[in-house]
Design an enzyme around this catalytic site. Structure first.
Site, PDB file in Angstrom:
ATOM      1  N   LYS A 129      38.727  -2.206  41.999  1.00 56.18           N
ATOM      2  CA  LYS A 129      38.833  -3.341  42.343  1.00 56.18           C
ATOM      3  C   LYS A 129      39.108  -4.321  41.216  1.00 56.18           C
ATOM      4  CE  LYS A 129      33.732  -3.299  42.183  1.00 56.18           C
ATOM      5  NZ  LYS A 129      33.635  -1.742  41.724  1.00 56.18           N
ATOM      6  N   LYS A 169      39.965  -0.476  49.798  1.00 53.11           N
ATOM      7  CA  LYS A 169      41.046   0.366  49.521  1.00 53.11           C
ATOM      8  C   LYS A 169      40.559   1.716  50.250  1.00 53.11           C
ATOM      9  CE  LYS A 169      44.378   2.764  47.153  1.00 53.11           C
ATOM     10  NZ  LYS A 169      44.619   2.592  45.508  1.00 53.11           N
ATOM     11  N   THR A 179      57.406  -5.098  45.412  1.00 52.55           N
ATOM     12  CA  THR A 179      56.675  -4.840  44.194  1.00 52.55           C
ATOM     13  C   THR A 179      57.681  -4.858  43.012  1.00 52.55           C
ATOM     14  OG1 THR A 179      55.054  -3.513  45.837  1.00 52.55           O
ATOM     15  CG2 THR A 179      54.985  -3.303  43.300  1.00 52.55           C
TER      16      THR A 179
END
Length: 430
Positions: free
Chosen positions: A122, A134, A217
């Site tokens: 995290k 997740k 990304t």
């Protein structure tokens, strides 16, 4: 050649700006040279960095425990009848970390190494109103037919539908999950809860997805490199030589955008091999070569390279963009490029994945906003807003890096923890 930079992506955590969330993926510096789990787990590595940041912030133990403990962990078994009539059972997980800043948000990966430990990582940094989550399924998707993969995905939705939702928890693509998987997810969820395009992000553009999401990304990584080079007075993107480990979605888009900016991508690798050209690879031609089904290492515009040598290939900027856990102490000691533990001792600057991967979660946020508005933005608007988010996030972590004299990774965790803590304290604990 001067000490290079390491631009971290998929291999550690992933997020940037006020998102206490789990690792999703895209580029990153890992901590094990072995493809399998090392004695030092990913979760332990993450908590090590978190505790380093918490120690600098001097938080009391009770607050540290609150920030390190997930709010909910769910494990389920998915029973699927395969095409041959056999019954297979797949383990699946969803971990929800902290929702003080907004709905849980985080990737969903399909991989044989997925376990509860893998989805407990995290972090937070992008100043986006999300919490962290997740999830994943322990499966090798290459061994499933498309029909089996769809059935398994729909079983997963049914199993976790009560803890996800447009304002509760919004999954997104991660390793081995793509727009098609997200479309199945959206469709199955809508059967039970009504039309809900905002329940997942990363959907196909023609099915309530966002323009610019596929490259987000990789594009965010390019913006991140640009800002670091500027802050360190190292010149422009076009002045650098790049090595990219991993040529999937993130690595390929980062290579493409860096090449278009005039940079020299001197070596790239994928799971099967590597290719190098000291004068710079023609990335456009390489992508066309691979789109034709050819092996990366067989690209005629470069020389084949052992994939094991990619991380130590000389460069100015190294971008590890494959599965996590590839840069351990032995590899770190040999790196011929520029920053964690061994890397810090060598004076190598690491731009952490917790920031570098921010493009993906940011454009996921943009997609969610468009779904709520029922209005699609132009791609130019998406890219411009992403640039602004990446630039602002870098400025915040660089300021902490300079003011507190801490590594950039620690600075990123400090920024994230401060934002999450502020939200927790002001919302109260009762």
């Amino acid at each position: 050649m001067a000490s290079p930079l390491i631009i971290c992506g998929r291999q550690f955590l992933s997020a940037v700006g006020g998102v206490l969330r789990a690792n999703s993926g895209a580029l990153g510096c890992g901590a094990v040279a072995n493809q399998r789990r090392n004695a030092s787990s990913h979760a332990e590595n993450t908590n090590q960095f978190l505790r380093e940041a918490l120690n600098r912030l001097d938080y009391p133990e009770k607050l540290q425990n609150l920030l390190l403990t997930p709010r909910r962990e769910m494990s389920v078994e998915l029973v699927v009848q395969m095409d041959n009539g056999q019954i297979e059972v797949f383990n699946a997980y969803r971990v929800q970390h902290n929702n003080a800043r907004g709905p849980y948000k985080g990737g969903l990966r399909y991989h044989p190494q997925v376990d509860l430990d893998d989805v407990r990582r995290k972090t937070a940094v992008m100043d986006i109103p999300y919490g962290g989550a997740k999830g994943g399924v322990t499966v090798d998707p290459r061994k499933l037919s498309e029909r089996e993969l769809e059935k398994m995905t729909r079983k997963l939705v049914v199993a976790i539908k009560e803890i996800i939702g447009t304002y509760e928890d919004i999954p997104a693509p991660d390793m081995n999950t793509d727009a098609k998987v997200m479309a199945w997810f959206f469709d199955e969820y809508s059967k039970y809860k009504g039309f809900s395009p905002g329940v997942v992000t990363g959907k196909p553009v023609y099915l309530h997805g966002s323009l610019g999401r596929e490259a987000a990304t990789g594009r965010g990584t390019t913006f991140a490199i640009r800002e670091l080079l500027k802050a360190m007075h190292m010149g422009k993107l076009a002045d650098q030589k790049y090595v990219i480990q991993g040529f999937g979605n993130v690595g390929a888009w980062a290579a493409q955008l860096l090449w278009e900016a005039g940079g020299k991508v001197v070596a790239v690798s994928d799971v099967a091999g590597a290719v190098a050209n000291e004068n710079g690879l023609d990335i456009g031609a390489l992508r066309r070569h691979m789109a034709g089904g050819q092996a990366l290492a067989a690209f005629p515009g470069g020389s084949a390279l052992r994939k094991e040598d990619i991380l130590t290939h000389p460069c100015d900027v190294l971008i590890p963009a494959a599965i996590g856990g590839v840069i351990g102490p032995e590899v770190a000691a040999k790196l011929d490029c520029k920053g964690d533990a061994v890397l810090r001792d060598r004076g190598i600057t690491v731009l952490p994945d917790i920031y570098t991967n921010g493009g993906g979660v940011t454009v996921s946020f943009f997609e969610w906003v468009q779904n709520l508005q029922n209005f699609k933005w132009e791609e130019e608007d998406v890219n411009r807003k992403l640039d602004r988010k990446m630039t602002d996030a870098f400025a915040a972590l660089w300021a902490v890096h300079r003011e507190m004299a801490v590594p950039l990774r620690t600075a990123a965790f400090i920024v994230a923890l401060q934002r999450v803590t502020r939200a927790e304290v002001h919302r109260g604990f009762d």
